[in-house]
Design a protein around this motif. Structure first.
Motif, PDB file in Angstrom:
ATOM      1  N   SER A  88      -1.840   8.106   5.124  1.00  0.00           N
ATOM      2  CA  SER A  88      -1.841   7.678   3.724  1.00  0.00           C
ATOM      3  C   SER A  88      -2.748   8.536   2.841  1.00  0.00           C
ATOM      4  O   SER A  88      -2.700   8.413   1.617  1.00  0.00           O
ATOM      5  CB  SER A  88      -2.274   6.216   3.624  1.00  0.00           C
ATOM      6  OG  SER A  88      -3.579   6.049   4.139  1.00  0.00           O
TER       7      SER A  88
ATOM      8  N   SER B 153      -0.001  -3.312   1.772  1.00  0.00           N
ATOM      9  CA  SER B 153      -0.876  -2.221   1.328  1.00  0.00           C
ATOM     10  C   SER B 153      -1.914  -1.839   2.384  1.00  0.00           C
ATOM     11  O   SER B 153      -2.635  -0.848   2.216  1.00  0.00           O
ATOM     12  CB  SER B 153      -1.573  -2.619   0.020  1.00  0.00           C
ATOM     13  OG  SER B 153      -2.284  -3.821   0.206  1.00  0.00           O
TER      14      SER B 153
ATOM     15  N   ASN C 175       4.639   8.223  -1.402  1.00  0.00           N
ATOM     16  CA  ASN C 175       4.202   7.834  -2.733  1.00  0.00           C
ATOM     17  C   ASN C 175       3.498   6.479  -2.594  1.00  0.00           C
ATOM     18  O   ASN C 175       4.144   5.435  -2.550  1.00  0.00           O
ATOM     19  CB  ASN C 175       5.401   7.731  -3.680  1.00  0.00           C
ATOM     20  CG  ASN C 175       4.994   7.373  -5.097  1.00  0.00           C
ATOM     21  OD1 ASN C 175       3.967   6.730  -5.318  1.00  0.00           O
ATOM     22  ND2 ASN C 175       5.804   7.760  -6.056  1.00  0.00           N
ATOM     23  N   LYS C 176       2.180   6.533  -2.485  1.00  0.00           N
ATOM     24  CA  LYS C 176       1.413   5.308  -2.218  1.00  0.00           C
ATOM     25  C   LYS C 176       1.514   4.300  -3.339  1.00  0.00           C
ATOM     26  O   LYS C 176       1.608   3.086  -3.098  1.00  0.00           O
ATOM     27  CB  LYS C 176      -0.060   5.651  -1.961  1.00  0.00           C
ATOM     28  CG  LYS C 176      -0.389   5.978  -0.528  1.00  0.00           C
ATOM     29  CD  LYS C 176      -1.855   6.180  -0.333  1.00  0.00           C
ATOM     30  CE  LYS C 176      -2.659   4.923  -0.607  1.00  0.00           C
ATOM     31  NZ  LYS C 176      -4.107   5.137  -0.345  1.00  0.00           N
ATOM     32  N   SER C 177       1.488   4.766  -4.577  1.00  0.00           N
ATOM     33  CA  SER C 177       1.510   3.826  -5.700  1.00  0.00           C
ATOM     34  C   SER C 177       2.820   3.053  -5.745  1.00  0.00           C
ATOM     35  O   SER C 177       2.850   1.891  -6.126  1.00  0.00           O
ATOM     36  CB  SER C 177       1.275   4.565  -7.015  1.00  0.00           C
ATOM     37  OG  SER C 177       2.278   5.538  -7.221  1.00  0.00           O
ATOM     38  N   ALA C 178       3.900   3.723  -5.322  1.00  0.00           N
ATOM     39  CA  ALA C 178       5.205   3.057  -5.292  1.00  0.00           C
ATOM     40  C   ALA C 178       5.487   2.401  -3.960  1.00  0.00           C
ATOM     41  O   ALA C 178       6.526   1.749  -3.791  1.00  0.00           O
ATOM     42  CB  ALA C 178       6.309   4.055  -5.609  1.00  0.00           C
ATOM     43  N   LYS C 179       4.597   2.577  -2.990  1.00  0.00           N
ATOM     44  CA  LYS C 179       4.803   2.083  -1.622  1.00  0.00           C
ATOM     45  C   LYS C 179       6.172   2.553  -1.109  1.00  0.00           C
ATOM     46  O   LYS C 179       6.999   1.758  -0.623  1.00  0.00           O
ATOM     47  CB  LYS C 179       4.676   0.568  -1.550  1.00  0.00           C
ATOM     48  CG  LYS C 179       3.278   0.039  -1.837  1.00  0.00           C
ATOM     49  CD  LYS C 179       3.183  -1.447  -1.458  1.00  0.00           C
ATOM     50  CE  LYS C 179       1.792  -1.978  -1.648  1.00  0.00           C
ATOM     51  NZ  LYS C 179       1.401  -2.065  -3.067  1.00  0.00           N
TER      52      LYS C 179
ATOM     53  N   ASP D 224       0.260  13.276   0.822  1.00  0.00           N
ATOM     54  CA  ASP D 224       1.514  12.906   0.166  1.00  0.00           C
ATOM     55  C   ASP D 224       2.710  13.675   0.716  1.00  0.00           C
ATOM     56  O   ASP D 224       3.858  13.407   0.327  1.00  0.00           O
ATOM     57  CB  ASP D 224       1.420  13.069  -1.347  1.00  0.00           C
ATOM     58  CG  ASP D 224       0.982  14.464  -1.765  1.00  0.00           C
ATOM     59  OD1 ASP D 224       0.531  14.626  -2.918  1.00  0.00           O
ATOM     60  OD2 ASP D 224       1.078  15.387  -0.930  1.00  0.00           O
TER      61      ASP D 224
END
Lengths: 115, 114
Positions: B52, B28, B67-71, B55
């Motif tokens: 980061s 992360s 998609n940061k939440s999903a890496k 998007d």
């Protein structure tokens, strides 16, 4: 040309011999990186220079690996007492350092084969 | 421990269609992502990148989505051309003014079928 130049393109050595790989970065590029790429894998970081200073050598796999950049331009990666597992493509990359996240520009690599 | 993963070793796409290459990461701390293209016997060539804080980033036929939440990130090539046939590497870094060493995935070989 104006790109990163590496020599030799191919190197064959017998196990136990020492080898030296040369990298000529893009003129004016402060940052220089060495990577090792094994067959079927992505490049893996070996070491980083800022001008002549080696600021990170955390990726060098053993003390048989040594890199230098004495005048802040050309760099040499030396491998002593080569082993078969050293067989790989060695890539050099350079980048400017005038802002964050400058893309690294790669040379065509030296393919090292240890017999 | 592979911090950047490209789970598809190969992909074949018809010329003119969309090519979608995928990449996942586990660290992360990574805050900048790049795609490189590699032809045989040549070094990787920078293609496109994304910070980061964004998007999406677009450059001609190439678009990168993050998609940061999903890496997870993906590279879209539209329309695909025969010259796009190459190995594509996803790479990530932690921003650091200077030593921005790249962590690469294992690559996806893209073949465009004429």
């Amino acid at each position: 040309g104006a790109g990163v130049s590496q020599s030799p393109r191919y190197k064959v050595a017998k196990r136990g011999q020492d080898v030296a790989l040369r990298c000529d970065p893009i003129s004016g590029h402060v940052s220089l990186f060495w990577y090792q790429q094994a067959l079927g894998q992505g490049p893996e970081f070996l070491t980083y220079f800022q001008n002549e200073a080696q600021l990170d050598k955390s990726g060098l796999p053993s003390d048989r690996f040594f890199a230098e950049r004495p005048e802040g331009s050309v760099s040499t990666l030396k491998i002593q007492r080569t082993q078969q597992e050293d067989s790989a493509v060695y890539l050099c990359a350079s980048s400017a350092r005038d802002r964050y996240n400058q893309p690294q520009h790669f040379g065509d690599g030296t393919r090292l084969s240890i017999l | 421990d592979q911090q950047v993963k490209q789970n598809s070793p190969s992909l074949s796409v018809q010329e003119g269609r969309i090519s979608i290459l995928n990449c996942d990461y586990t660290n992360s701390m990574f805050d900048y992502f790049l795609w490189y293209k590699k032809y045989p016997a040549e070094g990787p060539t920078f293609l496109i990148s994304i910070s980061s804080i964004k998007d999406k980033n677009e450059d001609g036929r190439f678009t990168v989505f993050l998609n940061k939440s999903a890496k997870h990130l993906s590279l879209h090539i539209v329309p695909s051309q025969p010259g796009d046939s190459a190995v594509y590497f996803c790479a990530a870094l932690i921003s650091n003014f200077g030593n921005e060493k790249l962590t690469f995935g294992t690559g996806t070989r893209l073949t465009i079928i004429p």
